[in-house]
Design a protein around this motif. Structure first.
Motif, short mmCIF file in Angstrom:
data_model
loop_
_atom_site.label_atom_id
_atom_site.label_comp_id
_atom_site.label_asym_id
_atom_site.label_seq_id
_atom_site.Cartn_x
_atom_site.Cartn_y
_atom_site.Cartn_z
N ASN A 212 -89.46 -102.70 75.09
CA ASN A 212 -90.06 -102.11 76.28
C ASN A 212 -90.98 -100.92 75.97
OD1 ASN A 212 -90.45 -102.16 79.08
ND2 ASN A 212 -88.92 -100.57 79.42
N VAL A 213 -91.74 -101.05 74.88
CA VAL A 213 -92.68 -99.97 74.55
C VAL A 213 -93.80 -99.94 75.58
CG1 VAL A 213 -92.17 -100.17 72.08
CG2 VAL A 213 -94.14 -101.38 73.04
N HIS A 214 -94.40 -98.77 75.75
CA HIS A 214 -95.46 -98.62 76.76
C HIS A 214 -96.74 -99.32 76.33
CE1 HIS A 214 -98.04 -96.84 79.79
NE2 HIS A 214 -98.81 -96.34 78.83
N ASP A 215 -97.07 -99.24 75.03
CA ASP A 215 -98.33 -99.84 74.58
C ASP A 215 -98.27 -100.11 73.08
OD1 ASP A 215 -100.88 -100.83 74.70
OD2 ASP A 215 -101.79 -99.02 75.52
N TYR A 216 -99.13 -101.02 72.65
CA TYR A 216 -99.23 -101.41 71.24
C TYR A 216 -100.71 -101.40 70.90
CZ TYR A 216 -97.83 -104.15 67.08
OH TYR A 216 -97.56 -104.58 65.80
N ILE A 217 -101.15 -100.39 70.16
CA ILE A 217 -102.57 -100.17 69.91
C ILE A 217 -102.88 -100.44 68.44
CG2 ILE A 217 -104.45 -98.47 69.93
CD1 ILE A 217 -102.99 -97.05 72.21
N MET A 218 -103.85 -101.30 68.22
CA MET A 218 -104.22 -101.67 66.85
C MET A 218 -105.24 -100.68 66.27
SD MET A 218 -102.51 -104.34 65.94
CE MET A 218 -103.47 -104.77 64.47
N LYS A 219 -105.02 -100.31 65.01
CA LYS A 219 -105.98 -99.49 64.28
C LYS A 219 -107.09 -100.40 63.73
CE LYS A 219 -102.48 -96.22 62.50
NZ LYS A 219 -101.84 -95.71 61.27
N PRO A 220 -108.33 -99.93 63.64
CA PRO A 220 -108.81 -98.64 64.16
C PRO A 220 -109.00 -98.73 65.68
CG PRO A 220 -110.63 -99.83 63.20
CD PRO A 220 -109.40 -100.67 62.96
N TYR A 221 -108.74 -97.64 66.37
CA TYR A 221 -108.83 -97.62 67.83
C TYR A 221 -109.77 -96.49 68.25
CZ TYR A 221 -105.53 -93.83 67.10
OH TYR A 221 -104.93 -92.68 66.64
N SER A 222 -110.28 -96.59 69.46
CA SER A 222 -111.19 -95.56 69.97
C SER A 222 -110.39 -94.48 70.70
CB SER A 222 -112.20 -96.18 70.94
OG SER A 222 -111.53 -96.66 72.10
N ARG A 223 -111.01 -93.32 70.86
CA ARG A 223 -110.40 -92.24 71.64
C ARG A 223 -110.09 -92.73 73.06
NH1 ARG A 223 -110.53 -86.51 71.98
NH2 ARG A 223 -111.57 -86.48 69.94
N ILE B 156 -87.68 -91.93 76.80
CA ILE B 156 -88.86 -91.58 76.02
C ILE B 156 -89.73 -92.83 75.91
CG2 ILE B 156 -89.74 -90.78 73.79
CD1 ILE B 156 -87.02 -89.43 73.33
N ALA B 157 -90.95 -92.75 76.43
CA ALA B 157 -91.88 -93.86 76.29
C ALA B 157 -92.39 -93.90 74.85
CB ALA B 157 -93.03 -93.69 77.27
N VAL B 158 -92.80 -95.08 74.40
CA VAL B 158 -93.28 -95.24 73.03
C VAL B 158 -94.63 -95.95 73.05
CG1 VAL B 158 -92.87 -96.30 70.77
CG2 VAL B 158 -90.96 -95.34 72.06
N ILE B 159 -95.59 -95.38 72.32
CA ILE B 159 -96.85 -96.06 72.04
C ILE B 159 -96.93 -96.26 70.53
CG2 ILE B 159 -99.37 -95.88 72.03
CD1 ILE B 159 -99.20 -94.21 74.57
N PHE B 160 -97.10 -97.51 70.11
CA PHE B 160 -97.31 -97.79 68.69
C PHE B 160 -98.80 -97.79 68.39
CE2 PHE B 160 -93.13 -100.30 68.50
CZ PHE B 160 -92.48 -99.28 67.83
N VAL B 161 -99.20 -97.13 67.32
CA VAL B 161 -100.56 -97.25 66.78
C VAL B 161 -100.40 -97.77 65.36
CG1 VAL B 161 -101.75 -95.57 68.22
CG2 VAL B 161 -100.46 -94.75 66.27
#
Length: 232
Positions: free
Chosen positions: A94-105, A75-80
Motif C-alpha cells: 500500500n505504498v503511496h507511489d512508485y517513481i522510476m529514476k531518473p524522474y523530474s522535479r 507513514i506513507a511511502v514513496i519509492f524512488v
C-alpha cells in the motif's frame, strides 16, 4: 507534513533534498544515506512520509516499507528507484507511489502534493459517524478511549460514555487510521494516549487500564513491545 529521506547514493539524496526542501508545508525531519539509520529515526521521530530508494545494502527500502506496513505505522511511502521489478510487491504494501529514476522535479512534487491534499482531508474528518437504528451518533475520534468486540457487536468506550454498534473491528479500524489508534488484540482497538498501565495476564498478553475510565482492554506481548519501541 514531516518527511524522512533515504537513498544510499549521495547524488540522488541531494536531489531529493533539493526538491522536498523547496515545497511549502513540508519539513525534512531526517535525510540519510543509510537505511539502518532511517529505521532508527523512524522509531524516534514522528514522520508522515518516507521517501526511499529500494535497493540499498544491508536493509532495503522495501524492507523498511514492510516494517511500516506490518506494524501499521501511519507513514506513507514513496519509492524512488531504478528497478521496476518491485512494483507489484510494493503496492501490496500500500505504498503511496512508485517513481522510476531518473524522474523530474514535477513528478515528485505532484506525488507529494496529492498526499498533502489527502492528509488535509483526513485531518478535517476527525469524527466517527455511528448509525444505530434511527439515530446517528457523531463521535470525536480524540474522545475514543478503546473499542471492544463481544459477540456480534462492538462497544466504543469514550470519555463521556459507551455506544454499541454492529460494525466489526476491521470496519472501525479502517475508520481510525490515525497514529493514535492501535489494534492491540483481535478483540480490541485502543487509543494509546489514554493508556495508564499494563498488567501481565498470561504468558503472551496483558490487560490495559486507561485514564478516566474503569473498563479494561487486552493487548498482546508483541504489541506491548511495539509500543515500547515506537511510542513510549
Amino acid at each position: 507534513m514531516r518527511v524522512g529521506l533515504v537513498d544510499d547514493r549521495e547524488i540522488d539524496l541531494d536531489k531529493l533534498n533539493a526538491i522536498v526542501d523547496g515545497m511549502d508545508g513540508v519539513e525534512v525531519v531526517f535525510s540519510t544515506l543509510s537505511a539502518e539509520e532511517a529505521y532508527e529515526q523512524i522509531k524516534k521521530e514522528s514522520i508522515d512520509l518516507l521517501i526511499a530508494d529500494i535497493e540499498m545494502p544491508h536493509l532495503s527500502g522495501y524492507e523498511l516499507a514492510d516494517i511500516i506496513h506490518t506494524h501499521a505505522l501511519h507513514i506513507a511511502v514513496i519509492f524512488v528507484t531504478a528497478n521496476s521489478g518491485y512494483a507489484v510487491h510494493a503496492f501490496e504494501l500500500n505504498v503511496h507511489d512508485y517513481i522510476m529514476k531518473p524522474y523530474s522535479r514535477e513528478r515528485l512534487t505532484k506525488s507529494i502534493a496529492r498526499l498533502l491534499e489527502k492528509k488535509s482531508s483526513a485531518d478535517i474528518a476527525g469524527r466517527l459517524y455511528i448509525k444505530q437504528k434511527n439515530d446517528i451518533h457523531i463521535l470525536q475520534k480524540k474522545d475514543i478511549i478503546f473499542i471492544e468486540r463481544s459477540g456480534r457487536s462492538s462497544t466504543i468506550h469514550t470519555r463521556t460514555g459507551s455506544i454499541k454498534t454492529y460494525l466489526t473491528l476491521n470496519e472501525l479500524e479502517g475508520e481510525l487510521r490515525e497514529r493514535d489508534f492501535l489494534r492491540s488484540h483481535r478483540s480490541f482497538i485502543i487509543n494509546i494516549h489514554y493508556v495508564n498501565h499494563f498488567s501481565l495476564y498470561a504468558k503472551n498478553s496483558y490487560t490495559v487500564t486507561f485514564e478516566g475510565i474503569e473498563g479494561q482492554a487486552m493487548i498482546t506481548k508483541e504489541k506491548v513491545d511495539f509500543l515500547q519501541a515506537h511510542f513510549f
